[in-house]
Design a protein around this motif. Structure first.
Motif, PDB file in Angstrom:
ATOM      1  N   GLU A  10       0.804  -1.211   0.000  1.00 54.19           N
ATOM      2  CA  GLU A  10       0.000   0.000   0.000  1.00 54.19           C
ATOM      3  C   GLU A  10       0.845   1.273   0.000  1.00 54.19           C
ATOM      4  N   ALA A  11       2.161   1.143   0.015  1.00 51.78           N
ATOM      5  CA  ALA A  11       3.018   2.324   0.115  1.00 51.78           C
ATOM      6  C   ALA A  11       2.814   3.271  -1.060  1.00 51.78           C
ATOM      7  N   ALA A  12       2.615   2.728  -2.246  1.00 51.37           N
ATOM      8  CA  ALA A  12       2.397   3.587  -3.411  1.00 51.37           C
ATOM      9  C   ALA A  12       1.131   4.418  -3.227  1.00 51.37           C
ATOM     10  N   HIS A  17      -1.411   9.716  -1.871  1.00 47.97           N
ATOM     11  CA  HIS A  17      -2.213  10.603  -1.022  1.00 47.97           C
ATOM     12  C   HIS A  17      -1.357  11.731  -0.451  1.00 47.97           C
ATOM     13  N   CYS A  18      -0.130  11.425  -0.060  1.00 53.75           N
ATOM     14  CA  CYS A  18       0.763  12.475   0.461  1.00 53.75           C
ATOM     15  C   CYS A  18       1.072  13.494  -0.625  1.00 53.75           C
ATOM     16  N   HIS A  50     -10.069  14.204   2.130  1.00 52.26           N
ATOM     17  CA  HIS A  50     -10.216  12.852   1.592  1.00 52.26           C
ATOM     18  C   HIS A  50      -8.904  12.073   1.734  1.00 52.26           C
ATOM     19  N   SER A  51      -7.801  12.698   1.346  1.00 51.54           N
ATOM     20  CA  SER A  51      -6.504  12.023   1.435  1.00 51.54           C
ATOM     21  C   SER A  51      -6.141  11.719   2.884  1.00 51.54           C
ATOM     22  N   LEU A  52      -6.412  12.658   3.784  1.00 49.39           N
ATOM     23  CA  LEU A  52      -6.131  12.411   5.197  1.00 49.39           C
ATOM     24  C   LEU A  52      -6.984  11.269   5.745  1.00 49.39           C
ATOM     25  N   ASP A  53      -8.255  11.211   5.343  1.00 49.90           N
ATOM     26  CA  ASP A  53      -9.126  10.114   5.767  1.00 49.90           C
ATOM     27  C   ASP A  53      -8.599   8.771   5.264  1.00 49.90           C
ATOM     28  N   GLU A  54      -8.158   8.741   4.006  1.00 50.18           N
ATOM     29  CA  GLU A  54      -7.619   7.508   3.438  1.00 50.18           C
ATOM     30  C   GLU A  54      -6.353   7.075   4.172  1.00 50.18           C
ATOM     31  N   LEU A  55      -5.474   8.026   4.461  1.00 53.15           N
ATOM     32  CA  LEU A  55      -4.240   7.701   5.177  1.00 53.15           C
ATOM     33  C   LEU A  55      -4.538   7.248   6.603  1.00 53.15           C
ATOM     34  N   GLU A  56      -5.507   7.883   7.236  1.00 54.56           N
ATOM     35  CA  GLU A  56      -5.883   7.479   8.592  1.00 54.56           C
ATOM     36  C   GLU A  56      -6.433   6.056   8.600  1.00 54.56           C
ATOM     37  N   GLN A  61      -5.630   0.348   9.805  1.00 52.67           N
ATOM     38  CA  GLN A  61      -5.593  -1.045   9.365  1.00 52.67           C
ATOM     39  C   GLN A  61      -4.227  -1.663   9.656  1.00 52.67           C
ATOM     40  N   ARG A  62      -3.169  -0.915   9.386  1.00 46.94           N
ATOM     41  CA  ARG A  62      -1.815  -1.414   9.668  1.00 46.94           C
ATOM     42  C   ARG A  62      -1.651  -1.652  11.169  1.00 46.94           C
TER      43      ARG A  62
END
Length: 72
Positions: A10-12, A17-18, A50-56, A61-62
């Motif tokens: 998922e790093a990509a 998102h960053c 949206h990007s912050l929500d996805e990263l959170e 999950q991690r």
């Protein structure tokens, strides 16, 4: 660039998102220093949220995977 021995799949997505957050932050800077429409600022803020929500969600999950022993 060195090869990553154990890449996180998922790093990509996290990097994407960053990058999106950085790009939209630049848009917000232009809003502050320039004269764009208010829709520009609203869209940039929505995209950052949206990007912050996805990263959170990814980080949670991690964390859960780590706690349960799945990810590490």
């Amino acid at each position: 660039m060195p090869t990553i021995k154990y890449p996180i799949p998922e790093a990509a997505t996290a990097r994407t998102h960053c990058d999106a957050i950085a790009a939209n932050a630049a848009v917000l800077k232009d809003v502050i220093t320039g004269d764009p429409t208010s829709d520009t600022a609203t869209n940039a803020i929505s995209a950052i949220r949206h990007s912050l929500d996805e990263l959170e969600a990814y980080a949670e999950q991690r964390r859960q995977d780590f706690i349960s022993g799945v990810g590490g």
